[in-house]
Design a protein around this motif. Structure first.
Motif, PDB file in Angstrom:
ATOM      1  N   LYS A  57       0.883  -1.363  -0.125  1.00  0.00           N
ATOM      2  CA  LYS A  57       0.030  -0.028  -0.065  1.00  0.00           C
ATOM      3  C   LYS A  57       0.875   1.099  -0.045  1.00  0.00           C
ATOM      4  O   LYS A  57       0.402   2.383  -0.617  1.00  0.00           O
ATOM      5  N   HIS A  58       1.924   1.321   0.683  1.00  0.00           N
ATOM      6  CA  HIS A  58       2.973   2.519   0.790  1.00  0.00           C
ATOM      7  C   HIS A  58       4.308   2.026   0.515  1.00  0.00           C
ATOM      8  O   HIS A  58       5.138   1.663   1.477  1.00  0.00           O
ATOM      9  N   PRO A  59       4.592   1.853  -0.591  1.00  0.00           N
ATOM     10  CA  PRO A  59       6.154   1.440  -1.277  1.00  0.00           C
ATOM     11  C   PRO A  59       7.287   2.142  -0.318  1.00  0.00           C
ATOM     12  O   PRO A  59       8.172   1.697  -0.657  1.00  0.00           O
ATOM     13  N   ASP A  60       6.887   3.514  -0.163  1.00  0.00           N
ATOM     14  CA  ASP A  60       7.966   4.218   0.429  1.00  0.00           C
ATOM     15  C   ASP A  60       8.018   4.066   1.803  1.00  0.00           C
ATOM     16  O   ASP A  60       8.595   5.122   2.830  1.00  0.00           O
ATOM     17  N   ILE A  61       7.187   3.157   2.390  1.00  0.00           N
ATOM     18  CA  ILE A  61       7.439   3.021   4.014  1.00  0.00           C
ATOM     19  C   ILE A  61       8.888   2.553   4.627  1.00  0.00           C
ATOM     20  O   ILE A  61       9.484   1.944   3.835  1.00  0.00           O
TER      21      ILE A  61
END
Length: 285
Positions: free
Chosen positions: A120-124
């Motif tokens: 959902k949040h690849p930059d997590i």
């Protein structure tokens, strides 16, 4: 017995009202020494029922945001099937828009939830507090072993590790020393917190293995290691994380209760509540 978290009234525990979801995964299928993490959630819930719900530091009662306990994930046919079940449940929780928290079980339960949030949040950033690196590609025939808890994260997202003081030589190729704050280094560097915060991105998934803490204050884990983190310094760091980053979810794992010794599970429940208090600090005033 009130089965709500903290013994809170039903009005604060319904799915419709609650802003916070609590997922239990009492899985202990791959632990290799001390067993008992499958009993962790029940002990945690019992201790939480005896915890005072006003937080002095934040001047808040975060339970008023609502805490709903989701149906327990009991899948245990294999480590892979467990991880898949957690992954699917986490996806559903993400879609609800509520704040997701997870309580283990051993550390392998984090694999599925980390993957769901990373999709959902690849930059997590995955922020791991732990005694062990948990970077093995596989262990005892499975990539979903507790010793592999953050290997996938190390290859796919930004992984920052804090408190590490035990690892196997096979894990060295997967260890980023620029983003790993070893326990011994922490003791020698007064600025380690600010350095760690610089490595952490804006969006955070926080995973806390309770063996990150020194066994003098947290003996109830499967593989305790000397030289660990202490309470005040850990909360100081985590408060800064919550104040400066967007923590999207967190998990707490590896509570293995010791018969006749209740303070470890009380500490775990207090830690859980403190993290919620930091997350929602200004929401109920």
């Amino acid at each position: 017995m009130n089965l709500n978290f903290g013994g809170i009234p039903d009005e604060f525990a319904s799915f419709e009202f609650a802003k916070i979801l609590l997922q239990s995964v009492p899985y202990d299928g791959t632990s290799t020494w001390g067993k008992g993490a499958d009993d962790g959630f029940d002990a945690f819930l019992d201790a939480a029922a005896n915890m005072e719900l006003y937080d002095i530091e934040t001047d808040s009662e975060v339970y008023r945001q609502g805490v709903h306990i989701l149906p327990t994930i009991n899948e245990n046919r294999s480590p892979e099937s467990m991880a898949e079940a957690v992954y699917r449940a986490t996806q559903s929780a993400i879609e609800s828009g509520k704040f997701f928290t997870l309580f283990g079980g051993e550390h392998s339960v984090s694999i599925g939830s980390i993957k769901a949030f990373a999709e959902k949040h690849p930059d997590i950033t995955v922020l791991q507090l732990d005694a062990h690196a948990d970077l093995r590609p596989e262990y005892e025939g499975s990539a979903c072993n507790h010793a592999c808890a953050v290997h996938w994260a190390s290859q796919n997202v930004n992984l920052v590790q804090v408190g590490i003081r035990s690892m196997d030589v096979s894990e060295k190729p997967f260890l980023n020393t620029e983003k790993c704050f070893f326990a011994q280094q922490i003791r020698k560097d007064a600025n380690w917190m600010s350095k760690a915060l610089e490595k952490i991105g804006d969006k955070v998934y926080l995973t806390i293995d309770l063996d990150a803490f020194d066994p003098s204050i947290m003996p109830a884990t499967g593989t305790p290691e000397p030289g660990g983190l202490l309470w005040d310094e850990t909360l100081n760091f985590l408060k800064q994380v919550f104040e400066t980053k967007n923590v999207l979810a967190f998990d707490i794992v590896e509570l293995a209760p010791i018969e006749g010794l209740k303070y470890p599970q009380f500490m775990a429940s207090k830690l859980y509540y403190k993290l919620l208090s930091y997350k929602f600090q200004n929401h109920d005033k």
